[in-house]
Design a protein around this motif. Structure first.
Motif: not given
Ligand code: GLP
Length: 260
Positions: A165, A168, A141
């Protein structure tokens, strides 16, 4: 900004390691005039560490007068935890080179007073004369260190909550069990990284293509903290073809042309 596009991970790693070794050698560090290097963890820099170890073994570079500051550390993991960034750095780099232990700086994930730990880290960087070269990776990201999307682009070392995110993605190092991944980390800020006299960010693979695209062609925004690099006087992105795959053909042509 310089953008170096290499065919694959191997070539990215070799180029970056040679660049770092050359910078250290040119600087000719001594104990009174040490070279201050900022360092990352993650899978991306592993190839660079492997190459730098090789160069050290071949007497092509020494870390005897190099001071290091790592970017980040999970909160709540002791230094001997196999997934702590302390453990990672010693396993993958520091145990294999001639760096002095007292020259290694990594945020203490077990610090009782986190705010003080972060403030002291900034003070230590300043006391060493600032960082000469900050090496970094990049999250999918676009985060640098643990400066998740919407971190202030002038942020300093502090505690950050990790996004779902990132948790994860990083769970691959914790037996793919997201409940084992710490939810907070201490990290240098975007501003801390940008204060370095030079910043080099590495990226490889398709998963990083969007972040690389934003970092180079996107507008400067706290949504993609990597974009802060566009304002840096000496920023370099070293990536492979896969990570560069979303760049416009003319962008790739431009950077390959000026680096030919
Ligand atoms: C973590 C680290 C970052 C690193 C990123 C990408 O979030 N805090 O410093 O750049 O992961 O890691 P990898 O290189 O494994 O893709």
């Amino acid at each position: 900004m310089r953008v170096i596009i290499k065919p694959d991970y191997e070539n990215v790693s070799v180029w970056a390691a040679q660049y770092i070794a050359n910078r250290i050698n040119k600087f000719a560090p001594t104990s009174d005039h040490p070279f201050v290097l900022g360092l990352p963890t993650g899978s991306t820099p592993l190839g660079v560490y492997r190459e730098l170890i090789k160069m050290y073994q071949q007497n092509k570079v020494s870390f005897a007068n190099v001071i290091t500051f790592n970017m980040d550390e999970y909160v709540g993991l002791p230094a001997d935890h196999p997934q702590s960034y302390h453990y990672f750095m010693f396993e993958n780099f520091f145990n294999h080179i001639d760096i002095k232990k007292e020259n290694i700086h990594i945020l203490n994930g077990m610090a009782k007073d986190i705010e003080k730990e972060c403030a002291d880290y900034e003070k230590s960087i300043l006391a060493c004369g600032g960082i000469e070269l900050f090496l970094g990776g990049i999250g999918e990201d676009g985060h640098i260190a643990f400066n998740e999307p919407f971190s202030s682009l002038s942020s300093r070392t502090r505690i950050k909550t990790l996004t779902s995110d990132t948790i994860k993605v990083n769970s691959r190092f914790f037996n793919n069990d997201i409940t084992q991944v710490p939810t907070t980390a201490m990290t240098v800020g975007v501003g801390t990284i940008m204060d370095a006299r030079e910043v080099m960010i590495l990226a490889n693979g398709n998963k990083k293509a969007k972040a690389v695209y934003q970092g180079i062609e996107g507008a400067i925004s706290h949504k993609w903290t990597i974009t802060a690099l566009q304002n840096h006087k000496h920023g370099i992105i070293v990536c492979d073809d896969a990570a560069a795959s979303l760049l416009a053909p003319e962008t790739i042509k431009y950077f390959k042309d000026i680096e030919r």
